[in-house]
Design an enzyme around this catalytic site. Structure first.
Site, PDB file in Angstrom:
ATOM      1  N   GLY A 126      -0.732 -10.206  54.467  1.00 24.80           N
ATOM      2  CA  GLY A 126      -1.515 -10.571  54.184  1.00 24.80           C
ATOM      3  C   GLY A 126      -3.287 -10.440  54.053  1.00 24.80           C
ATOM      4  N   THR A 175      -9.924 -11.154  45.946  1.00 25.96           N
ATOM      5  CA  THR A 175      -8.411 -11.599  46.704  1.00 25.96           C
ATOM      6  C   THR A 175      -8.681 -13.181  47.209  1.00 25.96           C
ATOM      7  OG1 THR A 175      -7.656 -10.250  47.878  1.00 25.96           O
ATOM      8  CG2 THR A 175      -7.075 -11.872  49.438  1.00 25.96           C
ATOM      9  N   THR A 228     -10.540 -13.205  41.270  1.00 30.80           N
ATOM     10  CA  THR A 228      -8.569 -12.977  41.143  1.00 30.80           C
ATOM     11  C   THR A 228      -8.224 -12.404  40.075  1.00 30.80           C
ATOM     12  OG1 THR A 228      -9.121 -15.113  42.758  1.00 30.80           O
ATOM     13  CG2 THR A 228      -6.594 -14.417  41.777  1.00 30.80           C
ATOM     14  N   SER A 259     -11.125 -15.196  48.220  1.00 29.27           N
ATOM     15  CA  SER A 259     -11.978 -15.982  47.155  1.00 29.27           C
ATOM     16  C   SER A 259     -11.887 -17.329  46.605  1.00 29.27           C
ATOM     17  CB  SER A 259     -12.857 -14.152  46.651  1.00 29.27           C
ATOM     18  OG  SER A 259     -13.203 -14.134  46.611  1.00 29.27           O
ATOM     19  N   ALA A 275      -6.098 -18.066  39.265  1.00 25.99           N
ATOM     20  CA  ALA A 275      -6.435 -16.469  38.579  1.00 25.99           C
ATOM     21  C   ALA A 275      -7.420 -17.458  37.273  1.00 25.99           C
ATOM     22  CB  ALA A 275      -5.468 -15.494  38.699  1.00 25.99           C
ATOM     23  N   LYS A 318      -2.213  -6.049  48.732  1.00 30.38           N
ATOM     24  CA  LYS A 318      -2.763  -6.893  49.830  1.00 30.38           C
ATOM     25  C   LYS A 318      -1.443  -7.640  51.069  1.00 30.38           C
ATOM     26  CE  LYS A 318      -6.613  -7.486  46.853  1.00 30.38           C
ATOM     27  NZ  LYS A 318      -7.212  -8.301  46.205  1.00 30.38           N
TER      28      LYS A 318
END
Length: 182
Positions: free
Chosen positions: A53, A9, A171, A132, A165, A41
């Site tokens: 979150g 996440t 991610t 992360s 991401a 989340k």
């Protein structure tokens, strides 16, 4: 073989131009593979007036979310007071101390990061990130606030999470973004 670490996440919250938005990706990994790509989340509490979150162990985070919701109900919906009381319990309770998760919680006025070490942090520059890919998302959000101030809070969260991401292997691009309602 040792215990497989579940990583997951990136959660990001941004306060901008009177709006508050919080978002997260949907990836959870176990070891070196993606265990699930669409984990939700982000949770709305108090009829959408508070949005949270979480990052870390999903089961641990759900336990903390339940406790946080109980604290909210005990303290008349006061997010800051509930967060402080949760952090106190988290730090001193033997069971809670073992939980491996972090929370971001937001209402219309502020964003807080709550950790198991007893911290309740009000982030600088109205940007909070955990997980992360948090430093990638936070860096992107800070740049967007500075150089793309025409964007809304939820647009900033979406763009920053997409940048994270692209860089962080933990991610993904399956995003859920919520705006805090008054």
């Amino acid at each position: 073989m040792g215990k497989i670490k579940v990583r997951s996440t990136t959660v990001l919250a941004v306060v901008h131009n009177g709006e508050v938005a919080i978002g997260a990706d949907g990836q959870a990994t176990m070891g070196n593979y993606v265990a699930k790509s669409n984990v939700k989340k982000i949770r709305k509490l108090q009829g959408g007036k508070i949005v949270t979150g979480f990052a870390g162990s999903t089961a641990d985070a759900f336990t903390l979310l339940e406790r946080f919701d109980e604290k909210l109900n005990s303290y008349g919906g006061s997010m800051k007071r509930a967060a402080i009381e949760l952090a106190k319990d988290w730090r001193t309770d033997r069971y809670l101390r073992k939980l491996e998760a972090m929370l971001i919680t937001a209402d219309k006025d502020e964003v807080l990061i709550v950790s198991g070490t007893g911290d309740v942090l009000e982030p600088d520059h109205e940007v909070a990130a955990i997980g992360s890919g948090s430093m990638y998302a936070q860096s992107a959000a800070l740049a967007l606030k500075k150089h793309a101030s025409h964007l809304s809070a939820d647009e900033m969260v979406r763009e920053a999470l997409n940048i994270a991401a692209d860089i962080c292997i933990y991610t993904n691009h399956n995003l859920i973004i919520e705006k805090v309602t008054g």
